[in-house]
Design a protein around this motif. Structure first.
Motif, short mmCIF file in Angstrom:
data_model
loop_
_atom_site.label_atom_id
_atom_site.label_comp_id
_atom_site.label_asym_id
_atom_site.label_seq_id
_atom_site.Cartn_x
_atom_site.Cartn_y
_atom_site.Cartn_z
N TYR A 1 14.47 -71.86 -61.93
CA TYR A 1 15.47 -70.94 -62.25
C TYR A 1 14.80 -69.59 -62.90
CZ TYR A 1 19.13 -74.42 -61.39
OH TYR A 1 19.71 -75.37 -60.64
N LYS B 1 19.35 -68.24 -62.44
CA LYS B 1 19.62 -68.52 -61.03
C LYS B 1 18.46 -69.36 -60.20
CE LYS B 1 22.13 -64.12 -60.42
NZ LYS B 1 21.92 -62.82 -59.76
N LYS C 1 23.44 -73.69 -57.84
CA LYS C 1 23.88 -72.69 -58.71
C LYS C 1 24.26 -73.10 -60.01
CE LYS C 1 24.75 -69.33 -55.01
NZ LYS C 1 25.91 -68.42 -54.48
#
Length: 338
Positions: free
Chosen positions: A254, A258, A287
């Motif tokens: 991430y 995100k 997500k």
């Protein structure tokens, strides 16, 4: 019952089979996003059917609706994949999302890529029989072909692809190999990296023309190691997690909250194939990082001060790494030839 209405019991029936429908749709489409859309459409058609007639076998009807929708959508999806930029990989999904009344638990990327070779109806018959152990009579009713035709199509499909089953649960050996791989990358240690990569290893990278990724499959221990080290040296900072994805050990990275990469690894004693999905449109299942952490899907990787210092040192030296140097490192190790 008034047309267009649905009772609480009928909604409950649909929800009871929702995971099964998603499992069928995902194996058919290779996309969690498409599978979710198809399940939602199946719900709408289920509502219509339930409001106009008495359903005797709800599960059979729901699977029939879902499978037929998949066959129709697969034809459209196939046209899009013909113009896809770079290697196409199925959309990654946490393993826990894919368990539902399965006869064959194999859901890894290598297997899903093999399914891509099949035509829509062939794929439907193969998935229903191989993964869910439906009878030929049940399958015939769903795909609207004779039992004899379904039997013949399944036999032909089974011969055309590798159906060796891989275990879904990650073994302790795989966990240790994954940790060695992470250590090699986090410290930019070429020698350690070569020790965990098989001689015939390959990388499939799916950026879809949106994210930076190799546009062809990379083959061989040296090219794979060179690519991984190069990407590691150039890559920015990020939070790294381990997970089980499509039944395989995986790394999830991430940046700014995100997901930017899901890398699944097919391995035995060494890493044989790496599937890297960077296309942001395919990372929807990852997500909600906080929820995945709470549910135990993601496990954070902790990097020690020593590892960070080693990475800085190796990164500086790494600017001088070349393929010949990697070859020399390989020949110095005992694992280079079996």
């Amino acid at each position: 019952m008034a047309a267009g209405t649905i009772t609480d019991s009928e909604l409950t029936i649909f929800l009871e089979h929702r995971r099964l429908l998603f499992s069928v749709a995902y194996r058919m489409m290779g996309s969690a996003t498409d599978a979710e859309d198809i399940v939602q459409e199946s719900y709408l058609r289920w509502r219509k059917a339930s409001s106009n007639q008495k359903i005797r076998d709800a599960k059979s009807l729901l699977v029939s609706i879902t499978t037929r929708l998949c066959i129709d959508e697969w034809k459209k999806a196939r046209r899009k994949r013909e113009v896809y930029i770079g290697p196409f990989l199925p959309e990654p999904v946490p393993t826990a999302m894919l368990h539902s009344e399965l006869h064959d638990d194999r859901i890894d990327h290598a297997f899903l890529l093999l399914l891509e070779q099949l035509k829509p109806v062939e794929r439907a018959i193969f998935v229903l029989k191989e993964a869910f152990d439906y009878s030929y009579a049940e399958i015939a009713g769903i795909v609207q072909k004779s039992e004899a035709a379904c039997r013949q199509i399944f036999s032909r499909a089974r011969r055309s692809i590798d159906v060796n089953k891989a275990p879904v649960s990650i073994t302790r050996t795989q966990e240790l190999l994954l940790q060695r791989y992470l250590t090699a990358l986090s410290t930019a240690d070429a020698k350690l990296l070569l020790s965990v990569i098989a001689e015939d290893a390959q990388i499939h990278s799916d950026g879809g023309g949106v994210a930076g990724a190799a546009r062809r499959v990379v083959h061989g221990r040296i090219p794979v190691a060179a690519l991984l080290l190069g990407v590691t040296r150039k890559g920015g900072s990020g939070e790294v997690y381990t997970a089980s994805v499509n039944g395989m050990p995986a790394i999830v990275i991430y940046r700014d909250g995100k997901p930017v990469l899901v890398q699944c690894l097919a391995m035995d004693a060494q890493i044989r194939t790496l599937f890297g999905i960077l296309n942001p449109g395919k990372l929807a299942a990852f997500k909600d990082r906080e929820r995945l952490i709470r549910e135990g899907v993601l496990s954070p990787v902790r990097f020690t001060i020593v590892m960070q210092l080693r990475w800085l040192w190796n990164r500086w030296i790494g600017r001088h790494f070349t393929v010949p140097m990697l070859r020399r490192l390989e020949t110095e190790t005992s694992y280079s030839r079996s």
